[in-house]
Design an enzyme around this catalytic site. Structure first.
Site, PDB file in Angstrom:
ATOM      1  CG  HIS A   1      -1.988   1.001   1.236  1.00 14.56           C
ATOM      2  ND1 HIS A   1      -3.293   0.737   1.566  1.00 14.56           N
ATOM      3  CD2 HIS A   1      -1.963   2.325   0.939  1.00 14.56           C
ATOM      4  CE1 HIS A   1      -4.017   1.835   1.486  1.00 14.56           C
ATOM      5  NE2 HIS A   1      -3.218   2.836   1.107  1.00 14.56           N
TER       6      HIS A   1
ATOM      7  CG  HIS B   1      -1.693   6.356  -2.233  1.00 12.12           C
ATOM      8  ND1 HIS B   1      -2.926   6.371  -2.851  1.00 12.12           N
ATOM      9  CD2 HIS B   1      -1.889   5.734  -1.040  1.00 12.12           C
ATOM     10  CE1 HIS B   1      -3.833   5.820  -2.054  1.00 12.12           C
ATOM     11  NE2 HIS B   1      -3.224   5.411  -0.944  1.00 12.12           N
TER      12      HIS B   1
ATOM     13  CG  ASP C   1      -1.299  10.361  -6.007  1.00 12.46           C
ATOM     14  OD1 ASP C   1      -1.211   9.154  -5.704  1.00 12.46           O
ATOM     15  OD2 ASP C   1      -2.364  10.989  -5.898  1.00 12.46           O
TER      16      ASP C   1
ATOM     17  CG  HIS D   1      -7.965   3.436   0.549  1.00 12.11           C
ATOM     18  ND1 HIS D   1      -7.459   3.103  -0.665  1.00 12.11           N
ATOM     19  CD2 HIS D   1      -6.962   4.082   1.209  1.00 12.11           C
ATOM     20  CE1 HIS D   1      -6.207   3.533  -0.750  1.00 12.11           C
ATOM     21  NE2 HIS D   1      -5.885   4.132   0.365  1.00 12.11           N
TER      22      HIS D   1
ATOM     23  CD  GLU E   1      -7.201   6.258   5.690  1.00 14.66           C
ATOM     24  OE1 GLU E   1      -7.904   6.145   4.667  1.00 14.66           O
ATOM     25  OE2 GLU E   1      -6.107   6.853   5.698  1.00 14.66           O
TER      26      GLU E   1
ATOM     27  CG  ASP F   1      -1.568   5.651   3.092  1.00 15.24           C
ATOM     28  OD1 ASP F   1      -1.932   5.250   1.975  1.00 15.24           O
ATOM     29  OD2 ASP F   1      -2.320   6.258   3.872  1.00 15.24           O
TER      30      ASP F   1
HETATM   31  O1  LIG Z   1      -4.902   7.072   3.158  1.00 20.30           O
HETATM   32  C1  LIG Z   1      -5.610   7.381   2.200  1.00 20.30           C
HETATM   33  N1  LIG Z   1      -6.945   7.206   2.253  1.00 20.30           N
HETATM   34  C2  LIG Z   1      -7.764   7.498   1.219  1.00 20.30           C
HETATM   35  N2  LIG Z   1      -7.322   8.000   0.075  1.00 20.30           N
HETATM   36  C3  LIG Z   1      -5.997   8.221  -0.027  1.00 20.30           C
HETATM   37  C4  LIG Z   1      -5.094   7.929   0.989  1.00 20.30           C
HETATM   38  N3  LIG Z   1      -3.863   8.257   0.573  1.00 20.30           N
HETATM   39  C5  LIG Z   1      -3.991   8.730  -0.658  1.00 20.30           C
HETATM   40  N4  LIG Z   1      -5.270   8.727  -1.031  1.00 20.30           N
HETATM   41  C6  LIG Z   1      -5.843   9.206  -2.282  1.00 20.30           C
HETATM   42  C7  LIG Z   1      -5.222  10.526  -2.736  1.00 20.30           C
HETATM   43  C8  LIG Z   1      -4.537  10.178  -4.010  1.00 20.30           C
HETATM   44  O2  LIG Z   1      -4.590  11.233  -4.944  1.00 20.30           O
HETATM   45  C9  LIG Z   1      -5.297   8.975  -4.497  1.00 20.30           C
HETATM   46  C10 LIG Z   1      -4.620   8.095  -5.523  1.00 20.30           C
HETATM   47  O3  LIG Z   1      -3.356   7.701  -5.155  1.00 20.30           O
HETATM   48  O4  LIG Z   1      -5.569   8.270  -3.295  1.00 20.30           O
HETATM   49 ZN   LIG Z   2      -3.902   4.798   1.016  1.00 20.06          ZN
END
Ligand SMILES: O=c1[nH]cnc2c1ncn2[C@H]1C[C@H](O)[C@@H](CO)O1
Ligand SMILES: [Zn+2]
EC number: 3.5.4.4
Length: 404
Positions: free
Chosen positions: A43, A45, A47, A232, A235, A324
């Site tokens: 996990h 991202h 970006d 997701h 959380e 994350d």
């Molecule tokens: O921890 C998270 N929870 C929900 N959405 C998230 C988290 N971290 C990043 N994102 C979203 C923001 C990013 O732009 C998107 C794609 O990676 O996923």
């Molecule tokens: Zn995430």
């Protein structure tokens, strides 16, 4: 020399006192060992993991004029502080700047290549990195061009890492944003690029108010295609979100899932009672993609020592450790492990357990997962676990102490 420095004493004590001695004297990993340990990341991202210096350069090259800082060090601090608000919604606002500079093919290739290199440098041997293709279309790219650029970047990064002596394999997860309405389209995209660098699907974004069941059509499609997905859930929102993700949507894994702790009761006498949902998650070996530092920033946990991962590991949930967003949390896989070693006294055995758990839960084929476990992860930890032997032998050379 004190007797407790002798390797023979350690062997003796290990026999006499069991695993506690093993962990105290041999297996408490150093920072350097943690970095060299083969790690598996499910996990992360794309970006959320850019190098601050790269953001500054890409902003300049692409004419993105909204950065809050243009000095890379200050920008790194800005991301960590802005993401540290205790709210998932505010945490997510910081992504407008990273996504803002990831709108061209060149930028996507570069960011993906650096991601693979950075993970490999940190000792990650297998990673599934996610991003939302629908967020990278503002510069005129199509969805397929986005996926191909990121894939190209991952391959470049794997190659460059290999040339520097770090082997890594990176698979992509395509994310759909839960507040938007493109999940089915992105799921179809993930299916089209299956075996071409994409290993699965995810949904992300603000959780409260956007239940995963909004995207049932995408999940049902993926199940019909025998494809894999994570969601997701659990959380920023609790058990109902986890329940929907599993029982309505059929998720293979839970992104975070940390709130499963709400269904676990620790009684005064120390015994533990699992509710129906927590039992299901443990019995079915549902992987939890736990992200300790991220949870501290979004308010899902108060401290590393209080993080539910300690209890979940003790109860043998299929717990995994993840980053994350490395940029927003100023973290890495090694740093996450450092914190857990400090908070819970974890040993190399524990770190291996998390890494094997993660590898078992990956979306690549079973035979490849098994080979990674048997040929890369276990030998890597065995090598680290044996290091104390050589260190102690060297420091006690000439000693005549015996076991008795
Ligand atoms: O921890 C998270 N929870 C929900 N959405 C998230 C988290 N971290 C990043 N994102 C979203 C923001 C990013 O732009 C998107 C794609 O990676 O996923
Ligand atoms: Zn995430």
């Amino acid at each position: 020399m004190g007797i407790d420095a002798s390797p023979f004493f350690v062997l003796y004590a290990r026999r006499r006192y069991g695993a506690a001695m093993t962990s105290q004297h041999q297996n408490t990993p150093s920072r350097d060992q943690i970095r060299r340990a083969p790690k598996v990341l499910l996990h992360d991202h794309l970006d959320g993991g850019l190098r601050p210096g790269t953001i500054v350069e890409l902003a300049r090259d692409t004419g993105y004029a909204h950065l809050p800082e243009t000095d890379p060090d200050k920008l790194g601090v800005w991301f960590r502080e802005a993401a540290d608000s205790g709210s998932l919604e505010r945490y997510l606002e910081t992504f407008s700047h990273t996504v803002g500079v990831m709108q061209t093919r060149e930028a996507l290739v570069r960011v993906a290549a650096e991601c693979a290199e950075d993970l490999a440098e940190d000792g990650v041997v297998y990673a599934e990195v996610r991003y939302a293709p629908e967020q990278h279309l503002e510069g005129g790219l199509g969805l397929e061009e986005v996926v191909e650029a990121v894939n190209e970047g991952f391959r470049q990064g794997e190659r460059r890492a290999g040339e520097n002596g770090h082997r890594i394999r990176v698979g992509a997860l395509l994310t759909a944003m839960r507040h938007a309405a493109r999940a089915l389209e992105i799921a179809e995209l993930a299916n089209r690029y299956r075996d071409l660098g994409v290993v699965g699907f995810d949904i992300a974004g603000a959780e409260a108010g956007y239940p995963p069941t909004r995207h049932l059509d995408a999940f049902e499609y993926l199940k019909r295609e025998n494809n894999h997905f994570t969601i997701h859930a659990g959380e920023a929102f609790g058990l109902p979100s986890i329940w929907q993700a599993l029982q309505w949507c059929g998720a293979d894994r839970l992104g975070h899932g940390v709130r499963i702790i709400d269904d676990i009761q620790v009684l005064d006498d120390g015994s533990v009672k699992l509710g129906r949902l927590a039992s299901y998650v443990r019995d079915k070996r549902i992987p939890l993609e736990l992200c300790p530092s991220s949870n501290l920033q979004t308010g899902a946990a108060d401290s590393y020592t209080d993080h539910p991962i300690g209890l979940l590991r003790r109860l043998h949930f299929r717990a995994t450790v993840n980053t994350d967003n490395r940029l927003m949390s100023g973290t890495s896989m090694s740093r996450e492990f450092d914190h857990l070693v400090e908070a819970f006294g974890y040993t190399l055995e524990d770190l291996q357990w998390f890494s094997v758990n993660a590898m078992k839960s990956a979306f690549i084929p079973f035979d490849e997962r098994l080979a990674m476990i048997n040929d890369v992860i276990k030998p890597g930890y065995a090598e680290l676990k044996s290091e104390w032997l050589f260190k102690q032998t060297a420091s006690t050379s000439g000693s005549a102490e015996s076991e008795d």
